[in-house]
Design an enzyme around this catalytic site. Structure first.
Site, mmCIF file in Angstrom:
data_model
loop_
_atom_site.group_PDB
_atom_site.id
_atom_site.type_symbol
_atom_site.label_atom_id
_atom_site.label_comp_id
_atom_site.label_asym_id
_atom_site.label_seq_id
_atom_site.Cartn_x
_atom_site.Cartn_y
_atom_site.Cartn_z
ATOM 1 N N GLY A 29 0.818 -1.213 0.000
ATOM 2 C CA GLY A 29 0.000 0.000 0.000
ATOM 3 C C GLY A 29 0.847 1.257 0.000
ATOM 4 N N GLY A 34 5.732 4.257 -8.671
ATOM 5 C CA GLY A 34 6.464 3.004 -8.877
ATOM 6 C C GLY A 34 5.483 1.841 -8.976
ATOM 7 N N HIS A 35 4.543 1.790 -8.039
ATOM 8 C CA HIS A 35 3.510 0.752 -8.085
ATOM 9 C C HIS A 35 2.690 0.865 -9.380
ATOM 10 C CE1 HIS A 35 3.865 1.293 -3.516
ATOM 11 N NE2 HIS A 35 4.290 0.062 -3.724
ATOM 12 N N GLU A 146 12.524 -3.612 -9.703
ATOM 13 C CA GLU A 146 13.979 -3.771 -9.570
ATOM 14 C C GLU A 146 14.526 -2.930 -8.413
ATOM 15 O OE1 GLU A 146 15.873 -2.994 -13.326
ATOM 16 O OE2 GLU A 146 15.249 -4.942 -14.128
ATOM 17 N N LYS A 147 13.725 -2.000 -7.927
ATOM 18 C CA LYS A 147 14.128 -1.230 -6.754
ATOM 19 C C LYS A 147 14.513 -2.183 -5.617
ATOM 20 C CE LYS A 147 13.235 1.648 -3.101
ATOM 21 N NZ LYS A 147 12.475 0.826 -2.202
ATOM 22 N N GLN A 151 15.056 -8.871 -3.399
ATOM 23 C CA GLN A 151 13.739 -9.505 -3.229
ATOM 24 C C GLN A 151 13.281 -10.148 -4.533
ATOM 25 O OE1 GLN A 151 10.393 -7.422 -1.117
ATOM 26 N NE2 GLN A 151 9.702 -6.978 -3.175
ATOM 27 N N ARG A 185 8.325 4.738 1.924
ATOM 28 C CA ARG A 185 9.003 5.274 3.108
ATOM 29 C C ARG A 185 9.499 6.714 2.901
ATOM 30 N NH1 ARG A 185 10.624 -0.176 3.488
ATOM 31 N NH2 ARG A 185 10.137 -1.111 5.502
#
Ligand code: AMP
Length: 259
Positions: A29, A34-35, A146-147, A151, A185
């Site tokens: 959320g 980016g999302h 890719e950030k 992960q 963030r």
């Protein structure tokens, strides 16, 4: 746009999709541009798009970081609607973790490097929740930024290791005009911290070595968790990336660039 919180309801609903391709974008959320890129790609390549919103407590090794994670659920639903999402899946902890997190997905090699060193248990939490979400959503393709390159790599390898019939699609990092990688963030940065934050990208892109980048970041007052040059893609030996994690005030920033 449908908003489903109940897992049983989601499982019932997906039966109606029969044979259609499903593009899945898992998020925590506090949606940003980016999302939006992930979603755009998911929509263009699939018949149905699913965006999940779940702030996953098991991946936060730092309780304060979890408590301060931005939650903007109503605004997220509005932007998701504008982006053309078909289904928002926003489960609750009690339903997603009927096992109380006694079962964990873990990888014991690459997950111990980079962010794994500073955030014990982080990737177990990430892989566990992504595995659960994959089992529920059964996507054809899942989209990751890719950030969060470490992960993305670990999820790719998990999908391979467990023969999951899901294509993992990588999306390049979306940046602010000044180069700062977009992140939920970033809203926690003070205005002076926000002005300094783009230096991370500038320095790791320009420094001649990881060591030089580390020194420069330290000289400019960043607390450096790591700067490392690593080759993570076994199939492409020339595909080296520089990874960095720094702390600016209370906020931990990560970034990576191809070198
Ligand atoms: P998060 O909500 O931060 O867990 O991120 C959800 C997904 O969006 C992950 O696959 C992230 O890698 C991806 N993502 C986050 N920020 C960016 C960005 N600036 N550019 C591209 N993808 C991103």
């Amino acid at each position: 746009m449908l908003v489903i919180r109940n897992i049983e309801e989601f499982l019932n609903f997906k039966k109606s999709w029969q044979g259609q391709s499903v593009g899945f974008v898992p998020t925590m959320g506090a949606l940003h541009a980016g999302h939006a890129e992930l979603l755009k790609k998911a929509r263009s390549e699939n018949q149905i798009s699913v965006l999940s919103i779940f702030v996953n407590p098991t991946q936060f090794n730092d309780k304060k970081d979890f408590e301060k994670y931005p939650i903007t659920f109503e605004a997220d639903l509005q932007v998701a609607r504008q982006w053309g999402v078909d289904v928002v899946f926003a489960p609750v902890y009690q339903q997603l973790y009927p096992d109380h997190y006694h079962f964990k997905m873990m990888e014991d090699e690459f997950s111990k490097k980079l962010c794994g060193q500073d955030r014990p248990g982080h990737f177990e939490g990430v892989l566990s929740v992504v595995m659960k979400l994959f089992q529920i959503v059964s996507p054809s393709r899942a989209y990751f930024g890719e950030k969060d390159f470490q992960q993305l790599t670990l999820i790719r390898r998990m999908v391979q290791a467990y023969f999951l019939p899901i294509e993992i699609v990588a999306v390049p990092t979306v940046r602010e005009r000044d180069g700062l990688a977009m992140s939920s963030r970033n809203t926690r940065l003070s205005s002076t911290e926000r002005q300094r934050a783009p230096r991370v990208y500038q320095i790791i892109s320009q420094a001649p070595s990881a060591r030089a980048a580390r020194e420069q970041l330290q000289n400019e007052g960043f607390q450096v968790d790591y700067v490392e040059d690593l080759n993570v893609d076994d199939d492409l030996p020339q595909n080296k990336r520089r990874f960095a994690a720094v702390r600016l005030g209370e906020v931990r920033l990560i970034d990576n660039v191809q070198i």
